[in-house]
Write a protein that holds these residues in place. Structure first.
Motif, mmCIF file in Angstrom:
data_model
loop_
_atom_site.group_PDB
_atom_site.id
_atom_site.type_symbol
_atom_site.label_atom_id
_atom_site.label_comp_id
_atom_site.label_asym_id
_atom_site.label_seq_id
_atom_site.Cartn_x
_atom_site.Cartn_y
_atom_site.Cartn_z
ATOM 1 N N ILE A 62 3.210 11.508 -0.737
ATOM 2 C CA ILE A 62 3.882 10.667 -1.737
ATOM 3 C C ILE A 62 5.217 11.334 -2.069
ATOM 4 O O ILE A 62 5.304 12.574 -2.091
ATOM 5 C CB ILE A 62 3.017 10.482 -3.002
ATOM 6 N N SER A 63 6.217 10.528 -2.326
ATOM 7 C CA SER A 63 7.493 11.117 -2.737
ATOM 8 C C SER A 63 7.367 11.572 -4.180
ATOM 9 O O SER A 63 6.484 11.100 -4.904
ATOM 10 C CB SER A 63 8.606 10.075 -2.673
ATOM 11 N N VAL A 78 0.294 3.292 6.236
ATOM 12 C CA VAL A 78 -0.792 2.559 5.566
ATOM 13 C C VAL A 78 -2.137 3.150 5.981
ATOM 14 O O VAL A 78 -3.030 3.333 5.146
ATOM 15 C CB VAL A 78 -0.727 1.053 5.921
ATOM 16 N N ARG A 79 -2.267 3.459 7.259
ATOM 17 C CA ARG A 79 -3.526 4.032 7.738
ATOM 18 C C ARG A 79 -3.851 5.313 6.951
ATOM 19 O O ARG A 79 -4.992 5.533 6.546
ATOM 20 C CB ARG A 79 -3.399 4.346 9.238
ATOM 21 N N ARG A 80 -2.838 6.127 6.711
ATOM 22 C CA ARG A 80 -3.093 7.390 5.988
ATOM 23 C C ARG A 80 -3.516 7.125 4.550
ATOM 24 O O ARG A 80 -4.422 7.771 4.024
ATOM 25 C CB ARG A 80 -1.820 8.241 5.987
ATOM 26 N N GLN A 86 0.819 -1.214 0.000
ATOM 27 C CA GLN A 86 0.000 0.000 0.000
ATOM 28 C C GLN A 86 0.857 1.270 0.000
ATOM 29 O O GLN A 86 0.343 2.373 -0.118
ATOM 30 C CB GLN A 86 -0.950 0.013 1.206
ATOM 31 N N LEU A 87 2.159 1.085 0.119
ATOM 32 C CA LEU A 87 3.048 2.253 0.172
ATOM 33 C C LEU A 87 3.816 2.427 -1.136
ATOM 34 O O LEU A 87 4.797 3.169 -1.187
ATOM 35 C CB LEU A 87 4.018 2.116 1.355
ATOM 36 N N ASP A 103 4.851 8.677 3.041
ATOM 37 C CA ASP A 103 4.025 7.474 3.202
ATOM 38 C C ASP A 103 4.077 6.564 1.983
ATOM 39 O O ASP A 103 4.054 5.354 2.109
ATOM 40 C CB ASP A 103 2.571 7.887 3.455
ATOM 41 N N MET A 104 4.098 7.153 0.814
ATOM 42 C CA MET A 104 4.040 6.342 -0.412
ATOM 43 C C MET A 104 5.233 6.702 -1.289
ATOM 44 O O MET A 104 5.572 7.878 -1.431
ATOM 45 C CB MET A 104 2.733 6.625 -1.166
#
Ligand code: BGC
Length: 777
Positions: free
Chosen positions: A303-304, A364-366, A65-66, A334-335
């Protein structure tokens, strides 16, 4: 791992070969108790659904998910298997893969129906200034000084993107920029944090809509505030470069647009490529966690930027992929976009205990929170028929034309030259941008089709009587083939083989000019000379365009110059010798019509610059809202340069109309206010010309003695667009409160300090007379 290339046809093959293994049924299968899982139940609150799903996920699925995948040089089966294993969270559509939503739905079916938990993909794409209907570049639209315009254009961009199966756009770019060498200045709003914050909010509202229940409906997309943060201050204007920004300047200039976008509900933020004050922005815990999460309580995910996690290695802060993943994740990214360091290394790092699983869970929660809130679990597929009627609708085209006209800034005109008379009998249009329609689109062409774009020549021709003559001559090539530089075709990365300027081409164009009633020169930059990785070390016109101008203007004919470019240019000789200059920017697919509307007076030139135009490249970075020095100097050449002025060619806020306006003195309701009070500032504005016209009345302040750090010599704190008939006058009133009078200290505290302030209401950042007031305890 780093991924650089994409293979466009891959997805088609991939889906054709996909095994139809049904393990999950789009979120409506019953669990062993004969009930829907909590996470599958749309009636449950998002937080409960997220917690339930997270509780059921294996570590591999969490890490999946990331990751945002791109169509890459993986084998087809590997990518399909990744989807089935739940290893892909998002799909980046950087190619023209998702022209129609069919492909999106096919990929989504694999994720939702063939993976264990059926977590939907979120599809991202760069709809920066339009999708199929391309609007003017953001820098141009900002010059309309009308944030609602952004709300309307981005709503159309969202509508078209969503119809194509896009859920999420990597926009708006809210990076403040003070250096026109930096090519990405085209993608932002300019140099002012006040106006930039309003534009950021408008873009978020346009993209996401104003949700009733936290969801993004089927006509909208999630927004992404980028590039967090400081990316626009790149050393030497070189893209991706290091930035050194003090905490004070960061908080007062670079962060406000992000904060405004977060407060407006933007669901995502993109971490930038650059190193910011000693730590790469994608590993910068201070900005990503302490500010974004702890201070601002941003609920979405970060996200990066593309490969930015991997790039922590060349930046020199990570020894390997594992180190890069650990740094970025624990800092607050996060991702991961495209590079797969999270995917490849996090599992082992969690097992070894070097990355706590709780940090993975939080990221992942985010991500899941946004997916649930957007309704992706409940409506994972899109209507495949919608795109057949979604693009280039009449309202979209009309708005693209309106936006192009509103983005134009009239920089100079001599009486009688503009507006052009529709009775003109012979118009000579010269320049490399006269007929090259594709260049008008600007830096992010998204799904633009060459056939949708009208050339400038066609736009002008439509304004003229049937018996009028219009002659078009290229004059010179937009860049010279021997310059060692290239430009690319629309939708095709192949460099254009430039046709060199013929020996007599410039002279012939000048001879034609001699025979005309009206001479228009269409000059500027190729569209791919601004935007990402397109910085310049020179701010003149590329190729032989300056020479073309000099020769044509040398005929003595009054020359109207129309500029199509993606950044401020330094053109003092054109300012001196042209009879008129209209800055049209890269105006989008209806740009030719919108610009013609302004040239012929059907629309007022009401745009004003949101970025300073320097006289020479030696002046940059240059911006109006600078701090004073201890030795400000009094004359033009004093104290700063020995070989030229330090004032700009055109200041922030500058722009002319086809009429003239007079400002009366600024009147305040009281000379002294207390913190918490509201001050009213008023001016009488009069149209002193013979045509109706729109003025952008601008309110600036200066906090004369601030204790936590100096305040700029002027700061924009309000503006109003006022339409006045000839001879009409009107009082224009502004209010000032703590919100406008305060500033941030280095800890993020908002300070409203007693002391003397100055206030101007005027036509641009370099004009007007201030009046004083006092803020008392
Ligand atoms: C750019 C981003 C863009 C991303 C995805 C990067 O190279 O810096 O602005 O959103 O690619 O296309």
């Amino acid at each position: 791992m780093k991924f650089a290339a994409s293979i466009a046809g891959l997805a088609l093959a991939l889906v054709a070969n996909a095994e139809p293994v049904m393990v999950h049924d789009a979120g409506n299968d019953l669990n062993k108790n004969g009930k829907l899982d909590v996470y599958e139940d749309p009636a449950q609150p998002v937080s409960r659904r997220v917690a339930d799903l997270l509780g059921q996920m294996k570590l591999d699925e969490k890490i999946g998910q990331l990751w945002q995948g791109h169509m890459m040089a993986d084998s087809e089966q590997v990518f399909a298997d990744r989807l089935r294993q739940g290893e892909v969270s998002s799909f980046l559509d950087g190619s023209s893969l998702i022209e129609t939503p069919v492909m999106r739905n096919k990929l989504q079916h694999i994720a939702v129906e063939q993976s264990r938990l059926g977590i939907p993909l979120i599809f991202g794409h760069d709809s920066i200034h339009g999708f199929r209907t391309i609007f003017p570049i953001p820098l141009a639209q900002a010059c309309a000084w009308e944030p609602e315009l952004f709300e309307r254009t981005q709503a159309i961009a969202a509508r078209e993107s969503a119809a194509a199966g896009i859920d999420w756009t990597f926009a708006p770019m809210v990076d403040l920029a003070r250096d026109p060498r930096w090519g990405r200045i085209a993608e932002g709003f300019g140099e002012d944090p006040y106006l930039g914050a309003l534009d950021a909010v408008a873009c978020v509202r346009g993209f996401q809509g104003i949700p009733q229940s936290g969801t993004v409906d089927s006509n909208h997309v999630a927004a992404c505030l980028k590039h967090y943060v400081g990316y626009g201050a790149a050393e030497g204007g070189r893209d991706y470069n290091t930035t050194e920004i003090s905490e004070y300047t960061l908080r007062n200039f670079y962060l406000p647009q992000f904060k405004a976008g977060v407060d407006a509900g933007a669901w995502t933020v993109m971490s930038a490529f650059n190193c910011l004050s000693g730590m790469p922005a994608s590993a910068n815990r201070h900005t990503l966690t302490e500010i974004l999460r702890d201070e601002w309580h941003f609920p979405g995910y970060v996200i990066s930027d593309w490969d930015a996690v991997y790039e922590l290695i060349p930046h020199g802060v990570a020894a390997d992929e594992a180190g890069a993943a650990r740094l970025a994740l624990t800092a607050g990214v996060d991702m991961e976009m495209v590079s797969s360091n999270y995917l490849d290394t996090l599992k082992a790092q969690v097992k070894q205990g070097t990355v706590p699983e709780s940090v993975v869970d939080e990221a992942v929660r985010r991500v899941l929170t946004v997916k649930f809130a957007m309704g992706l679990f409940d409506n994972p597929y899109v209507d495949e028929a919608r795109c057949q009627t979604a693009y280039l609708r009449p309202d979209a085209l009309a708005l693209a034309r309106e936006a192009a006209a509103k983005s134009c800034v009239l920089l100079k005109y001599e009486n009688g030259v503009l507006p052009i008379s529709k009775q003109a009998k012979k118009v000579v249009l010269i320049g490399p941008l006269a007929e090259d329609a594709a260049e008008l689109v600007g830096c992010w062409s998204s799904r633009a089709h060459a056939g949708d774009i009208g050339s400038f020549a066609v736009g002008l021709r439509e304004k003229l009587a049937a018996d009028a003559q219009m002659i078009v001559a290229r004059g010179c090539s937009i860049i010279e083939p021997d310059s060692g530089k290239t430009r690319r075709q629309l939708g095709d990365p192949t460099p254009i083989i430039e046709q060199a300027t013929g020996t007599n081409e410039i002279a012939q164009a000048a001879a034609l000019a001699g025979t005309a009633d009206v001479v228009i020169l269409a000059l500027g930059e190729p569209r791919d000379w601004s935007g990402e990785s397109s910085s310049r070390s020179d701010l003149g016109l590329p190729g032989r365009q300056q020479e073309l101008f000099d020769v044509v203007a040398g005929t003595g004919k009054p020359v109207i110059v129309v500029l199509f470019n993606g950044r401020p240019l330094a053109l003092p000789r054109i300012q001196e010798k042209a009879a008129a200059i209209l800055e049209a920017w890269h105006p989008g697919i209806q740009g030719a019509n919108g610009v013609a509307d302004v040239l012929f007076g059907d629309v007022d030139p009401a745009g004003r610059l949101t970025t300073t135009f320097p006289r020479s490249i030696g002046q940059v970075p240059i911006h109006y809202n600078h701090f004073n020095t201890g030795r400000p100097g009094t004359g033009e050449y004093k104290g700063q340069y020995v070989d030229g002025p330090s004032t700009p060619l055109y200041p922030f806020g500058f722009g002319l109309a086809y009429t003239t306006f007079e400002y009366g003195p600024v009147a305040l309701n009281v000379p002294t206010i207390k913190a918490g009070d509201i001050l009213t500032a008023k001016v009488n504005l009069k149209n002193t010309g013979t045509r109706a016209g729109t003025e952008v009345a601008q309110l600036y302040i200066r906090d004369v003695a601030a204790f936590a750090g100096p305040r700029p010599v002027r700061e924009l704190k309000g503006f109003q667009k006022v339409l006045l008939q000839p001879g009409e006058s009107r009082d224009v009133t502004f209010t000032l409160s703590d919100k406008e009078l305060g500033y941030c200290d280095t800890k993020g505290n908002w300070l409203v300090e007693p002391g003397k302030f100055q206030v101007w209401i005027c036509r641009d950042s370099a004009s007007g007379q201030p009046v004083d007031f006092e803020l008392v305890k």
